[in-house]
Write an enzyme that holds these catalytic residues in place. Sequence first.
Site, PDB file in Angstrom:
ATOM      1  N   CYS A   1       8.202 -22.073  -9.132  1.00  0.00           N
ATOM      2  CA  CYS A   1       9.087 -20.950  -8.846  1.00  0.00           C
ATOM      3  C   CYS A   1       8.712 -19.869  -9.842  1.00  0.00           C
ATOM      4  CB  CYS A   1      10.541 -21.367  -9.038  1.00  0.00           C
ATOM      5  SG  CYS A   1      11.661 -19.974  -9.025  1.00  0.00           S
TER       6      CYS A   1
ATOM      7  N   CYS B   1       5.579 -15.249  -5.206  1.00  0.00           N
ATOM      8  CA  CYS B   1       6.819 -15.987  -4.928  1.00  0.00           C
ATOM      9  C   CYS B   1       6.414 -17.067  -3.937  1.00  0.00           C
ATOM     10  CB  CYS B   1       7.869 -15.071  -4.322  1.00  0.00           C
ATOM     11  SG  CYS B   1       9.281 -15.977  -3.671  1.00  0.00           S
TER      12      CYS B   1
HETATM   13  N1  DGL Z   1      10.472 -18.961  -4.677  1.00  0.00           N
HETATM   14  C1  DGL Z   1      10.887 -18.481  -5.939  1.00  0.00           C
HETATM   15  C2  DGL Z   1       9.801 -17.744  -6.639  1.00  0.00           C
HETATM   16  O1  DGL Z   1       8.659 -18.190  -6.564  1.00  0.00           O
HETATM   17  C3  DGL Z   1      12.263 -17.859  -6.024  1.00  0.00           C
HETATM   18  C4  DGL Z   1      12.747 -17.104  -4.860  1.00  0.00           C
HETATM   19  C5  DGL Z   1      14.188 -16.716  -4.966  1.00  0.00           C
HETATM   20  O2  DGL Z   1      15.042 -17.609  -4.913  1.00  0.00           O
HETATM   21  O3  DGL Z   1      14.486 -15.517  -5.117  1.00  0.00           O
HETATM   22  O4  DGL Z   1      10.021 -16.771  -7.315  1.00  0.00           O
END
Ligand code: DGL
Length: 268
Positions: free
Chosen positions: A80, A190
């Site tokens: 993440c 993301c």
């Molecule tokens: N998928 C996550 C990232 O790589 C977080 C996305 C979110 O919950 O805003 O930043």
Amino acid sequence: MEEIKDKITNAPIGVMDSGIGGLTVLKQLIDVCPNENYLYFGDTKNLPYGEKTKDELIKIVKEIYDFFEQKKVKAVVMACNTSAAIAYDVLKDNYNFEIYPIIQVVSKSLTQDKNLNKIAIMATQATVNSHKYETELKKSNPNIEVKEQACKLWVPIVEKKLTKYDEKAVFEEYLEPINEFKPQKVILGCTHYPYLIETIAKYAKKELFINPAKIFANYIKADLTAKNLLSTQKDGSIEYFASSNPEQFKENAKIFLDIKKEPQLIEI
Ligand code: DGL
């Protein structure tokens, strides 16, 4: 002595994300390290991380690390970007398992290519506000030009929290500044975004976009190998945990992975 070593090398690996996005990383990890026991935590209750404050994110990530600590993991994969940007530096020294933060690992790997001098990042608002990608990329290549673009609606779209929207307006708003910047590469910063690549391709050149999950997984394998932490088991396993609505998590996950085992509800 041999028994103690096996206990550590065969301990599970925690993989975390706010929801299903980190499954893009888990998929690559299973590919390169199939014999590991993975514990995937999708924090569906607190999603989207990209809209949380720094203090909120640190508190959330601490609770997830604590959960993994109770599970006696040997390593945690921060699949993440948002949590790697905000919480990793603050929490990393409080735990005695290995922690792999996606932004730091991917930035280091990409800047091995000294011809890469102009790069764009598409990420959540919190990741962009932190400028973590820019900081990390400039550590190895101080002259690299970086453009960071926040894509506020993309996570709600992938997690099906937003179903009615004007595709052209949303995608052009985020991709026009990238096209104008003319980068050599664009990092999908993301883990949810790789799902959108075909739609992105309608508004920008598809071949510019990098899903960093593979680079990240390869690094983790190399590092576990170097530290003698690769599992010695014949087969691996995967358990899933979601902080709210595990059925919905399983359903949404289908775009990335077919989850065989029912995800468990873990309230943090
Ligand atoms: N998928 C996550 C990232 O790589 C977080 C996305 C979110 O919950 O805003 O930043």
